[in-house]
Design a protein around this motif. Structure first.
Motif, mmCIF file in Angstrom:
data_model
loop_
_atom_site.group_PDB
_atom_site.id
_atom_site.type_symbol
_atom_site.label_atom_id
_atom_site.label_comp_id
_atom_site.label_asym_id
_atom_site.label_seq_id
_atom_site.Cartn_x
_atom_site.Cartn_y
_atom_site.Cartn_z
ATOM 1 N N ILE A 42 -8.101 -25.482 18.118
ATOM 2 C CA ILE A 42 -7.414 -24.190 18.120
ATOM 3 C C ILE A 42 -8.191 -23.145 17.333
ATOM 4 C CG2 ILE A 42 -5.333 -22.985 17.316
ATOM 5 C CD1 ILE A 42 -3.777 -25.567 18.009
ATOM 6 N N ASP A 81 -5.960 -28.854 15.374
ATOM 7 C CA ASP A 81 -6.255 -27.622 14.635
ATOM 8 C C ASP A 81 -7.713 -27.211 14.780
ATOM 9 O OD1 ASP A 81 -3.655 -27.477 13.815
ATOM 10 O OD2 ASP A 81 -4.009 -28.464 11.879
ATOM 11 N N VAL A 123 -9.107 -20.657 20.283
ATOM 12 C CA VAL A 123 -7.898 -19.847 20.478
ATOM 13 C C VAL A 123 -7.925 -18.635 19.548
ATOM 14 C CG1 VAL A 123 -5.371 -19.833 20.390
ATOM 15 C CG2 VAL A 123 -6.580 -21.889 21.155
ATOM 16 N N SER A 181 -0.995 -15.921 21.262
ATOM 17 C CA SER A 181 -2.277 -16.631 21.266
ATOM 18 C C SER A 181 -2.960 -16.460 22.622
ATOM 19 C CB SER A 181 -2.067 -18.125 20.991
ATOM 20 O OG SER A 181 -1.510 -18.319 19.702
ATOM 21 N N LYS A 240 2.213 -25.455 24.343
ATOM 22 C CA LYS A 240 1.071 -26.237 23.883
ATOM 23 C C LYS A 240 -0.059 -26.052 24.882
ATOM 24 C CE LYS A 240 3.343 -29.942 21.285
ATOM 25 N NZ LYS A 240 3.496 -31.411 21.172
ATOM 26 N N ILE A 241 -1.279 -25.941 24.368
ATOM 27 C CA ILE A 241 -2.426 -25.740 25.261
ATOM 28 C C ILE A 241 -2.598 -26.943 26.181
ATOM 29 C CG2 ILE A 241 -4.877 -25.159 25.374
ATOM 30 C CD1 ILE A 241 -4.640 -24.094 22.547
ATOM 31 N N ASP A 295 -4.646 -29.632 21.302
ATOM 32 C CA ASP A 295 -3.617 -29.259 20.326
ATOM 33 C C ASP A 295 -4.062 -29.483 18.886
ATOM 34 O OD1 ASP A 295 -1.872 -28.595 22.421
ATOM 35 O OD2 ASP A 295 -1.198 -30.678 22.613
ATOM 36 N N THR A 338 -5.489 -15.631 18.006
ATOM 37 C CA THR A 338 -4.074 -15.301 17.809
ATOM 38 C C THR A 338 -3.941 -13.940 17.137
ATOM 39 O OG1 THR A 338 -3.506 -17.641 17.612
ATOM 40 C CG2 THR A 338 -1.899 -16.054 16.807
ATOM 41 N N VAL A 369 -6.190 -18.031 25.101
ATOM 42 C CA VAL A 369 -7.193 -19.070 25.352
ATOM 43 C C VAL A 369 -7.876 -18.756 26.680
ATOM 44 C CG1 VAL A 369 -5.622 -20.647 26.569
ATOM 45 C CG2 VAL A 369 -7.630 -21.565 25.384
#
Length: 812
Positions: free
Chosen positions: A83, A80, A87, A94, A143-144, A78, A89, A96
């Motif tokens: 991400i 930054d 990830v 988003s 949340k991932i 989670d 977006t 993953v």
């Protein structure tokens, strides 16, 4: 095992179907489970109406491993920094990508793709079962870390992969472009055929001219868009001063189009728009299907992903914080939890640790390490949590160096493939010469119209597509059937190499044996019940982190044992443990010579003694169990004339005992072998013939790559799977004989396909030379030759089909 004179009752776990001895089961309502992990997954599936998972599993005949319920911290996902790197977006959605460890069958595919139905905010889940990668799309509600935890609860281990946006989009765009070219060519061919049939049927005057112009207009996008791949390949071959199958095809397409256009403009009837559009469509379509059929096996890239893409507890300002593995630097202090895989080479900071280092050494027995010693990346901490200082990272670790060497190695194409390419090139040269000759001869004898018609027919029908496809298509059925049997073959030339193998090297741990240091034999010599003995031994080992103690405690965890308080606890170095329970003094440790069972001489024996009477009460024999059927299959391979070797990291006594049981010559037994030693052994044996290596574990990765044929047996870590030529998704080495039979029979199919292709092309050229085949018929018959090769390949041979014969009742 006998309990009070009666045979022990065995149950089956309702999730993984592992057998469970009585007193070890976990009961929940009307169901039994082997562990809490299986119970959790069963509950999740039930509460979300996903019980069809078990039906699909049973239809597939798949085997599911018990669920590892180890708690993992995915909070770093989670951050930054994570991400921004992992990830993608777009428009509020988003994406993953994970490598999903633990995928077994189509039931797993079904379950993964059902996750959006019970994970809030997850909008899409797609799993590629070929390489076990899954792409998840989700909204900001998800949340991932929650997604990763959900996958873990289902029994899968997610490893994040970088999602390269340009590469991902390029792949999708390429697929769309291929289908657009095929669709355009097919639609154009169908429409042109309608007008051509009208003309052949007698359309005259205005309508004939109109239909010709319409056919010309429809053919333009086919020649200048759909056929572009043929031109590109031809130009590339010309620049490289070599011959390609696409050169005569390009000549036929462009020559036929421009001649037909000139004929139409001058009022002639020699139009071949129908022939050339049919040629483009049929060749594009056949190549697309061949490409899809041969896109099997596993990508050899990304070997190190599975040793870095995980969370690590790093010390920051005196506290340990979960961060992604790529943000660890040399000198960082990290905490390694019990059961956690170490992903760097580290120096132990804690007083002592117990690790499973079989991933490096191949030895199944856990090792005890003291402060200051090095723990290698890939080993597992099986004792309590420890702290360590990171010394080397990535490619600089010992396993990283092995990975680097594997990635630098490359096995070329097989000799059969190269031979086919060479024959095809000579055939192309001959076709171009014949086409030129027949064009000139027919022009002199019959005029321009007949010269063009015969030249086009010759160049189309003689295209050696079937000859070029004969070898790769011969492998499709065999590779597909092997895959359905749980055997993944990365490279078609592997089957060719198997036919030339002389030496077979078998790793011990995990290949011939189960790969676990565990209690294999228990004998109760007292008047007490088994559970009472286990309860006493468990109480004595409760404080110990010795490797043997950990294996015993894992064995004891299966039972419902009594709890005892102990007094006068004492560790006797090199011997065992002494303590008092309920006023009785016990000793658990090294067995006296008088009490040793010679039939268990190669196992580690632990005895429970009454210290006051010096009587032995029970013994536990620990070791690595031989797999079922191993002896029979080794005997079968020896009978076929192979030179069999055992290469193991275990000590010489264990290896010699195993070799004696299996009937392998003493000079072919190689003990205390490091990964580098195994690679050197293979290099030595290669001097007298090709080598096939069968291994399990990352310690075999280098050897698997160095061998002419590398086979990773089920249970191998991802590194071995990626480094090997063949992966057995089950732990059954019986399929090695099936592989050898498949390789021999596939070679027979290749020879048959070669014979047909050469005969077909020769007959087609002779007919076209004499004017018996028109360009349209040539455009139809040429792709049909490829279809015939496909049918021949899928027919196989009687012995090959018998090898994969499905028993009645196996299919639902």
């Amino acid at each position: 095992m006998e309990i009070q004179g009666q045979k022990q009752t065995l149950l089956k776990c309702d999730h993984c179907e592992e057998t469970i001895p009585k007193d070890m089961e976990i009961v929940s309502q009307d169901h039994v489970f082997c562990c809490h992990g299986c119970k959790t997954v069963y509950s999740i599936l039930g509460s979300n109406n996903l019980q069809d998972f078990y039906k699909i599993r049973d239809d597939e005949g798949a085997k599911i491993a018990p669920v590892n319920k180890k708690v993992q911290d995915f909070s770093y996902m989670d951050d930054d920094s994570f991400i921004s790197e992992f990830v993608m977006t777009k428009n509020g959605i988003s994406t993953v990508k994970f490598y999903i460890e633990g995928i077994h069958c189509m039931a797993c595919l079904w379950l993964i793709e059902k996750t959006p139905s019970f994970i809030q905010g997850l909008t899409s889940a797609r799993l590629n079962i070929g390489d076990n990668t899954a792409v998840f799309e989700f909204t900001e509600q998800t949340k991932i870390s929650e997604l990763a935890n959900a996958l873990t609860r289902l029994g899968y281990a997610p490893h994040p992969l970088k999602m390269n946006e340009s590469s991902y989009n390029l792949q999708k765009r390429e697929e769309r472009t291929e289908l657009l070219r095929i669709g355009l060519a097919g639609a154009s061919m169908g429409n042109i055929m309608l007008y051509a049939i009208s003309n052949y049927a007698g359309a005259d005057g205005f309508y004939r001219i109109l239909f010709n112009w319409i056919s010309f207009a429809i053919a333009i996008p086919v020649i200048f868009y759909s056929a572009i791949p043929f031109y590109k390949t031809s130009l590339q071959a010309i620049r490289m001063r070599t011959l390609s199958i696409d050169i005569p095809l390009s000549i036929a397409m462009l020559g036929g189009f421009f001649f037909s256009t000139a004929s139409m403009l001058t009022g002639g009837d020699a139009l071949y728009f129908d022939s050339i559009t049919a040629l483009v469509f049929l060749i594009l379509l056949s190549r697309y299907f061949v490409k899809k059929a041969t896109q099997s096996g596993l990508n050899a890239k990304g070997l190190q992903t599975f040793f870095t893409n995980t969370g690590v507890l790093k010390e920051v300002d005196g506290k340990f914080k979960s961060v992604h593995g790529k943000y660890i630097s040399q000198g960082d202090r990290v905490k390694i939890l019990s059961g956690e895989k170490i992903i760097f080479d580290v120096e132990l900071d804690s007083d002592k640790a117990v690790i499973d280092n079989s991933i490096i050494t191949g030895e199944s027995k856990p090792q005890e390490v003291i402060a200051g010693e090095t723990l290698n990346a890939g080993s597992i901490n099986i004792g309590p949590e420890i702290t360590a200082i990171v010394r080397t990272i990535g490619e600089q670790t010992r396993i990283g160096k092995i990975i680097k060497e594997i990635e630098a190695s490359s096995k070329g194409q097989g000799k059969t493939v190269l031979r086919a390419d060479k024959i095809a090139k000579y055939f192309i040269a001959l076709v171009l010469i014949l086409t030129t000759y027949i064009g000139i001869y027919s022009y002199i004898q019959y005029g321009l119209h007949e010269a063009i018609a015969r030249a086009l027919a010759v160049i189309i029908i003689s295209c050696p597509c079937a000859l070029a496809m004969a070898t790769p298509l011969s492998f499709i059925k065999s590779l597909g059937q092997l895959k359905s049997s749980g055997v993944l073959v990365k490279n078609e030339s592997v089957l060719e190499n198997i036919n030339e193998v002389k030496h077979i090297i078998l790793d011990k741990t995990g290949t011939l044996t189960e790969g676990r240091f565990e209690v294999l034999d228990f004998k109760n010599m007292s008047s007490m019940r088994d559970l009472e003995i286990h309860s006493i031994a468990n109480a004595l080992e409760a404080r110990s982190i010795h490797p043997i103690a950990l294996s015993l405690k894992e064995y004891f965890n299966r039972y419902r044992l009594e709890s005892f308080s102990i007094e006068n606890f004492q560790i006797i170095n090199g011997l065992g443990i002494k303590a008092t329970i309920d006023g009785v003094s016990y000793f658990l440790g090294k067995v006296n010579k008088a009490h040793r069972d010679e039939s268990l001489s190669q196992m580690t024996l632990v005895g429970l003694y009454n210290e006051e009477t010096k009587e032995i009460m029970a013994t536990y024999a620990l070791g690595d169990k031989l797999k079922d059927g191993a002896i029979e299959k080794v005997e079968e391979l020896l009978a076929k004339g192979f030179s069999l070797h055992i290469a193991s990291g275990d000590n010489e006594g264990v290896v010699r005992s195993l070799g004696k049981d299996l009937g392998i010559k003493s000079e072919n037994l190689h003990a205390e072998q490091s990964p580098e030693d195994k690679a050197h052994l293979i290099a030595t044996l290669k001097e007298s013939g090709k080598v096939l290596m069968v291994g399990d574990g990352a310690n075999d990765a280098l050897a698997l790559q160095k061998a002419d044929v590398g086979i990773a047996v089920g249970g191998a870590v991802d590194l071995s799977l990626r480094a090997s030529d063949i992966f057995l998704s089950t732990s059954d080495i019986k399929v090695i004989s099936k592989l050898i039979t498949t390789a021999a029979e596939t070679n027979k199919v290749i020879i048959r396909n070669f014979a047909f292709s050469i005969a077909y092309n020769t007959a087609g050229v002779l007919l076209a030379l004499n004017g018996y085949v028109s360009p349209l018929l040539a455009a139809i018959f040429m792709p049909l030759s490829s279809v015939t090769v496909v049918l021949s390949s899928f027919m196989g041979t009687r012995r090959l089909n018998k090898c994969f014969k499905v028993q009645q009742g196996d299919l639902k």
